[in-house]
Scaffold this motif. Structure first.
Motif, PDB file in Angstrom:
ATOM      1  N   TYR A  74       0.811  -1.220   0.000  1.00 24.39           N
ATOM      2  CA  TYR A  74       0.000   0.000   0.000  1.00 24.39           C
ATOM      3  C   TYR A  74       0.845   1.272   0.000  1.00 24.39           C
ATOM      4  CZ  TYR A  74      -4.011  -2.968   1.120  1.00 24.39           C
ATOM      5  OH  TYR A  74      -4.992  -3.924   1.079  1.00 24.39           O
ATOM      6  N   ARG A  75       2.108   1.162  -0.425  1.00 24.74           N
ATOM      7  CA  ARG A  75       3.001   2.324  -0.360  1.00 24.74           C
ATOM      8  C   ARG A  75       2.549   3.475  -1.272  1.00 24.74           C
ATOM      9  NH1 ARG A  75       8.017   1.041   1.847  1.00 24.74           N
ATOM     10  NH2 ARG A  75       8.389   3.297   1.726  1.00 24.74           N
ATOM     11  N   ARG A  76       1.812   3.145  -2.327  1.00 25.22           N
ATOM     12  CA  ARG A  76       1.340   4.192  -3.244  1.00 25.22           C
ATOM     13  C   ARG A  76       0.334   5.139  -2.572  1.00 25.22           C
ATOM     14  NH1 ARG A  76       1.880   3.031  -8.908  1.00 25.22           N
ATOM     15  NH2 ARG A  76       4.125   2.770  -9.186  1.00 25.22           N
ATOM     16  N   ALA A  77      -0.240   4.739  -1.441  1.00 24.59           N
ATOM     17  CA  ALA A  77      -1.192   5.607  -0.741  1.00 24.59           C
ATOM     18  C   ALA A  77      -0.535   6.940  -0.390  1.00 24.59           C
ATOM     19  CB  ALA A  77      -1.704   4.921   0.535  1.00 24.59           C
ATOM     20  N   GLU A  78       0.748   6.892  -0.011  1.00 27.18           N
ATOM     21  CA  GLU A  78       1.457   8.117   0.342  1.00 27.18           C
ATOM     22  C   GLU A  78       1.724   8.981  -0.884  1.00 27.18           C
ATOM     23  OE1 GLU A  78       4.301   8.168   3.637  1.00 27.18           O
ATOM     24  OE2 GLU A  78       4.413   5.987   3.406  1.00 27.18           O
ATOM     25  N   ILE A  79       1.944   8.342  -2.033  1.00 27.62           N
ATOM     26  CA  ILE A  79       2.163   9.102  -3.270  1.00 27.62           C
ATOM     27  C   ILE A  79       0.875   9.793  -3.690  1.00 27.62           C
ATOM     28  CG2 ILE A  79       2.960   8.974  -5.653  1.00 27.62           C
ATOM     29  CD1 ILE A  79       5.063   8.305  -3.499  1.00 27.62           C
ATOM     30  N   ILE A  80      -0.257   9.101  -3.543  1.00 34.90           N
ATOM     31  CA  ILE A  80      -1.548   9.706  -3.856  1.00 34.90           C
ATOM     32  C   ILE A  80      -1.807  10.901  -2.949  1.00 34.90           C
ATOM     33  CG2 ILE A  80      -4.054   9.322  -3.851  1.00 34.90           C
ATOM     34  CD1 ILE A  80      -3.451   6.397  -4.625  1.00 34.90           C
ATOM     35  N   SER A  81      -1.459  10.751  -1.667  1.00 32.81           N
ATOM     36  CA  SER A  81      -1.609  11.850  -0.720  1.00 32.81           C
ATOM     37  C   SER A  81      -0.757  13.053  -1.127  1.00 32.81           C
ATOM     38  CB  SER A  81      -1.209  11.383   0.682  1.00 32.81           C
ATOM     39  OG  SER A  81      -1.149  12.472   1.584  1.00 32.81           O
ATOM     40  N   ALA A  82       0.485  12.793  -1.517  1.00 34.93           N
ATOM     41  CA  ALA A  82       1.378  13.871  -1.953  1.00 34.93           C
ATOM     42  C   ALA A  82       0.813  14.565  -3.195  1.00 34.93           C
ATOM     43  CB  ALA A  82       2.768  13.306  -2.249  1.00 34.93           C
ATOM     44  N   PHE A  83       0.262  13.777  -4.107  1.00 35.15           N
ATOM     45  CA  PHE A  83      -0.332  14.323  -5.334  1.00 35.15           C
ATOM     46  C   PHE A  83      -1.513  15.244  -5.006  1.00 35.15           C
ATOM     47  CE2 PHE A  83      -3.632  13.908  -8.623  1.00 35.15           C
ATOM     48  CZ  PHE A  83      -2.949  14.398  -9.737  1.00 35.15           C
ATOM     49  N   ILE A  84      -2.402  14.788  -4.127  1.00 31.66           N
ATOM     50  CA  ILE A  84      -3.576  15.587  -3.754  1.00 31.66           C
ATOM     51  C   ILE A  84      -3.150  16.883  -3.065  1.00 31.66           C
ATOM     52  CG2 ILE A  84      -5.626  15.648  -2.274  1.00 31.66           C
ATOM     53  CD1 ILE A  84      -5.906  12.618  -2.779  1.00 31.66           C
ATOM     54  N   ASN A  85      -2.196  16.765  -2.143  1.00 30.67           N
ATOM     55  CA  ASN A  85      -1.722  17.950  -1.428  1.00 30.67           C
ATOM     56  C   ASN A  85      -1.101  18.972  -2.376  1.00 30.67           C
ATOM     57  OD1 ASN A  85      -2.481  17.397   1.217  1.00 30.67           O
ATOM     58  ND2 ASN A  85      -0.660  16.176   1.629  1.00 30.67           N
ATOM     59  N   ALA A  86      -0.308  18.488  -3.316  1.00 28.37           N
ATOM     60  CA  ALA A  86       0.354  19.396  -4.263  1.00 28.37           C
ATOM     61  C   ALA A  86      -0.673  20.092  -5.163  1.00 28.37           C
ATOM     62  CB  ALA A  86       1.364  18.623  -5.106  1.00 28.37           C
ATOM     63  N   ILE A  87      -1.655  19.324  -5.653  1.00 26.67           N
ATOM     64  CA  ILE A  87      -2.712  19.901  -6.489  1.00 26.67           C
ATOM     65  C   ILE A  87      -3.473  20.977  -5.715  1.00 26.67           C
ATOM     66  CG2 ILE A  87      -4.974  19.428  -7.491  1.00 26.67           C
ATOM     67  CD1 ILE A  87      -2.850  18.634  -9.373  1.00 26.67           C
ATOM     68  N   PHE A  88      -3.798  20.675  -4.465  1.00 28.92           N
ATOM     69  CA  PHE A  88      -4.538  21.627  -3.631  1.00 28.92           C
ATOM     70  C   PHE A  88      -3.751  22.926  -3.468  1.00 28.92           C
ATOM     71  CE2 PHE A  88      -5.574  23.561   0.454  1.00 28.92           C
ATOM     72  CZ  PHE A  88      -6.954  23.663   0.374  1.00 28.92           C
ATOM     73  N   LEU A  89      -2.465  22.823  -3.192  1.00 30.84           N
ATOM     74  CA  LEU A  89      -1.631  24.011  -3.022  1.00 30.84           C
ATOM     75  C   LEU A  89      -1.635  24.885  -4.271  1.00 30.84           C
ATOM     76  CD1 LEU A  89       1.609  23.017  -1.065  1.00 30.84           C
ATOM     77  CD2 LEU A  89       0.037  24.872  -0.542  1.00 30.84           C
ATOM     78  N   ILE A  90      -1.482  24.260  -5.422  1.00 27.39           N
ATOM     79  CA  ILE A  90      -1.416  25.016  -6.674  1.00 27.39           C
ATOM     80  C   ILE A  90      -2.756  25.684  -6.987  1.00 27.39           C
ATOM     81  CG2 ILE A  90      -1.162  24.795  -9.178  1.00 27.39           C
ATOM     82  CD1 ILE A  90       1.029  22.730  -8.657  1.00 27.39           C
ATOM     83  N   VAL A  91      -3.866  24.951  -6.783  1.00 27.13           N
ATOM     84  CA  VAL A  91      -5.189  25.513  -7.059  1.00 27.13           C
ATOM     85  C   VAL A  91      -5.466  26.717  -6.154  1.00 27.13           C
ATOM     86  CG1 VAL A  91      -7.680  25.074  -6.901  1.00 27.13           C
ATOM     87  CG2 VAL A  91      -6.175  23.389  -7.970  1.00 27.13           C
ATOM     88  N   VAL A  92      -5.177  26.571  -4.869  1.00 28.79           N
ATOM     89  CA  VAL A  92      -5.393  27.673  -3.924  1.00 28.79           C
ATOM     90  C   VAL A  92      -4.516  28.864  -4.281  1.00 28.79           C
ATOM     91  CG1 VAL A  92      -5.078  28.408  -1.522  1.00 28.79           C
ATOM     92  CG2 VAL A  92      -6.171  26.224  -2.018  1.00 28.79           C
ATOM     93  N   SER A  93      -3.270  28.602  -4.672  1.00 28.98           N
ATOM     94  CA  SER A  93      -2.351  29.688  -5.029  1.00 28.98           C
ATOM     95  C   SER A  93      -2.862  30.459  -6.251  1.00 28.98           C
ATOM     96  CB  SER A  93      -0.958  29.128  -5.310  1.00 28.98           C
ATOM     97  OG  SER A  93      -0.410  28.551  -4.140  1.00 28.98           O
ATOM     98  N   VAL A  94      -3.362  29.738  -7.250  1.00 24.61           N
ATOM     99  CA  VAL A  94      -3.903  30.392  -8.449  1.00 24.61           C
ATOM    100  C   VAL A  94      -5.110  31.255  -8.088  1.00 24.61           C
ATOM    101  CG1 VAL A  94      -5.088  29.995 -10.648  1.00 24.61           C
ATOM    102  CG2 VAL A  94      -3.059  28.661 -10.067  1.00 24.61           C
ATOM    103  N   PHE A  95      -5.984  30.729  -7.237  1.00 27.27           N
ATOM    104  CA  PHE A  95      -7.156  31.491  -6.801  1.00 27.27           C
ATOM    105  C   PHE A  95      -6.734  32.763  -6.070  1.00 27.27           C
ATOM    106  CE2 PHE A  95      -9.966  32.500  -3.216  1.00 27.27           C
ATOM    107  CZ  PHE A  95     -11.125  32.832  -3.903  1.00 27.27           C
ATOM    108  N   LEU A  96      -5.745  32.658  -5.199  1.00 31.44           N
ATOM    109  CA  LEU A  96      -5.299  33.823  -4.424  1.00 31.44           C
ATOM    110  C   LEU A  96      -4.624  34.862  -5.309  1.00 31.44           C
ATOM    111  CD1 LEU A  96      -3.961  32.018  -1.231  1.00 31.44           C
ATOM    112  CD2 LEU A  96      -6.024  33.420  -1.434  1.00 31.44           C
ATOM    113  N   ILE A  97      -3.900  34.418  -6.320  1.00 27.04           N
ATOM    114  CA  ILE A  97      -3.283  35.367  -7.261  1.00 27.04           C
ATOM    115  C   ILE A  97      -4.375  36.142  -8.006  1.00 27.04           C
ATOM    116  CG2 ILE A  97      -1.984  35.543  -9.415  1.00 27.04           C
ATOM    117  CD1 ILE A  97      -0.199  33.273  -8.393  1.00 27.04           C
ATOM    118  N   ALA A  98      -5.412  35.433  -8.438  1.00 31.45           N
ATOM    119  CA  ALA A  98      -6.520  36.081  -9.145  1.00 31.45           C
ATOM    120  C   ALA A  98      -7.207  37.108  -8.252  1.00 31.45           C
ATOM    121  CB  ALA A  98      -7.525  35.035  -9.622  1.00 31.45           C
TER     122      ALA A  98
END
Length: 298
Positions: A74-98
């Motif tokens: 189940y080691r990929r669970a941590e990679i999925i978590s990292a992916f979700i966290n990174a996507i969230f950061l980028i989306v929030v950053s784009v919204f805040l820039i706008a």
């Protein structure tokens, strides 16, 4: 291992509590001071609290043993978590820039005094959280993504302190959205490598290895005539899987096993491969290339 897991759980809990408190303080401070930078930092911290919980749950899932359903574990669970966290950061950053760009065209007055006090509290708490996660960030992409969440908020809070001082002394309210834009750009810059690595692992991209050198080293083993049909991928950021077909001289199966052991030892020690799967052949694929070109041959 149990002590380490227990300590990790305690660190995750401490970081979650700290971030929840920071979120409440910054939301209140942002509303009273009318600071977009503080409100953006509050939403970042709210996201951090969720990301810390997600990272912890994923790290616990990753400890589960392999079974008939998940033969690689189940080691990929941590990679999925990292992916979700990174996507969230980028989306929030784009919204805040706008939103910051909108504020630049119509700046609103900001209470620099409240902004400064809250930013100092946020900076201290965020750097404390980042310190708690810094040890695990080196060995886990999952924790690294969470650590970047926290560190980005610490730097964001520090930037807000500078902005608050400028507003308090010179009453330049436009500094508030400018600070938000600069911090958001920095967050996206730091997050992109984590997102890229997570995507590569999830897409089973090959790690950065010299495959021609690997083939040359394998051909040095007595009896190995050709190496072809190589597949290399990662389960997570630390574990490399390797499979290949090798052409050998016609010989007894008992004579093939020592060749397997030597090749496995070579790949593990020199190229840091964790799991090696080799298929011995005599004539089949003898003239094939290192990587397969036929989709039906995968």
């Amino acid at each position: 291992m149990h002590e380490n897991s227990k300590m990790s759980g305690m660190r995750f809990l401490a970081v979650t509590v700290l971030n929840a408190l920071i979120t409440i303080v910054e939301l209140a401070g942002g509303l009273f001071s009318e600071s977009l930078a503080l409100l953006s930092d509050a939403f970042h911290n709210l996201g951090d609290s969720a990301s810390v919980v997600l990272a912890y749950v994923a790290s616990r899932i990753g400890l589960k043993n392999s079974n008939t359903s998940k033969t690689f574990g189940y080691r990929r669970a941590e990679i999925i978590s990292a992916f979700i966290n990174a996507i969230f950061l980028i989306v929030v950053s784009v919204f805040l820039i706008a939103e910051s760009i909108r504020r630049l065209t119509a700046p609103s007055p900001v209470n620099g005094g409240i902004m400064l006090i809250v930013a100092v509290i946020g900076t201290v708490a965020n750097f404390g959280s980042a310190w708690l996660l810094s040890r695990g960030a080196k060995g886990s992409l999952n924790i690294k993504a969470t650590y970047l969440h926290i560190l980005s908020d610490a730097l964001s809070s520090f930037g807000i302190i500078i902005g608050a001082i400028i507003i308090q002394i010179w009453h330049v309210d436009i500094v508030d959205p400018i600070v938000t834009i600069l911090v958001s750009i920095y967050i996206m810059w730091e997050t992109w490598p984590v997102l890229k690595e997570a995507i590569n692992i999830l897409m089973q991209a090959a790690p950065n290895l010299d495959f021609e050198a690997m083939k040359r080293d394998m051909l040095k083993e007595p009896g190995v005539v050709n190496v072809h049909h190589i597949h290399v991928w990662q389960i997570d950021e630390n574990r490399i899987m390797f499979s290949a077909h090798i052409n050998l001289n016609d010989q007894l199966l008992s004579d093939v096993e020592p060749v397997y052991r030597h090749l496995e030892n070579l790949l593990q020690k020199k190229y840091h491969v964790d799991h090696v799967t080799l298929q011995a052949e005599v004539f089949r694929g003898k003239s094939n290339e290192l990587f397969t070109r036929d989709r039906h041959d995968i």
